[in-house]
Design a protein around this motif. Structure first.
Motif, PDB file in Angstrom:
ATOM      1  N   GLU A  60      43.863  33.136   7.046  1.00 60.50           N
ATOM      2  CA  GLU A  60      45.012  32.330   7.473  1.00 60.50           C
ATOM      3  C   GLU A  60      44.864  31.919   8.934  1.00 60.50           C
ATOM      4  O   GLU A  60      45.133  30.770   9.296  1.00 60.50           O
ATOM      5  N   ILE A  61      44.444  32.858   9.759  1.00 55.10           N
ATOM      6  CA  ILE A  61      44.298  32.576  11.184  1.00 55.10           C
ATOM      7  C   ILE A  61      43.215  31.513  11.412  1.00 55.10           C
ATOM      8  O   ILE A  61      43.368  30.608  12.224  1.00 55.10           O
ATOM      9  N   GLU A  70      42.448  29.161   9.463  1.00 58.13           N
ATOM     10  CA  GLU A  70      42.899  27.844   8.995  1.00 58.13           C
ATOM     11  C   GLU A  70      43.664  27.092  10.073  1.00 58.13           C
ATOM     12  O   GLU A  70      43.729  25.868  10.032  1.00 58.13           O
ATOM     13  N   TYR A  71      44.250  27.810  11.020  1.00 57.56           N
ATOM     14  CA  TYR A  71      45.026  27.144  12.077  1.00 57.56           C
ATOM     15  C   TYR A  71      44.189  26.593  13.178  1.00 57.56           C
ATOM     16  O   TYR A  71      43.186  26.783  13.541  1.00 57.56           O
TER      17      TYR A  71
END
Length: 58
Positions: A54-55, A57-58
């Motif tokens: 998730e991290i 992806e940012y």
């Protein structure tokens, strides 16, 4: 062999068999506990990898 000697051997065998059975029960319990710890660690690792993804992806 007379009956007393035979009976003593049977008793020793039964006693040893009891000890082995107890040890087997303990080992199975230990295995279940270790498997539970491993499952928990694998779940935590999966959660960390998901957060890492998730991290990224940012």
């Amino acid at each position: 062999m007379n009956n007393e000697v035979t009976q003593n051997l049977v008793n020793e065998y039964a006693s040893e068999l009891g000890v082995l059975h107890s040890n087997l029960v303990i080992e199975r319990s230990n295995n279940r506990a270790l498997q539970a710890q491993l499952d928990k660690a694998n779940q935590e690792l999966k959660e960390l990898k998901d957060k890492q993804a998730e991290i990224k992806e940012y």
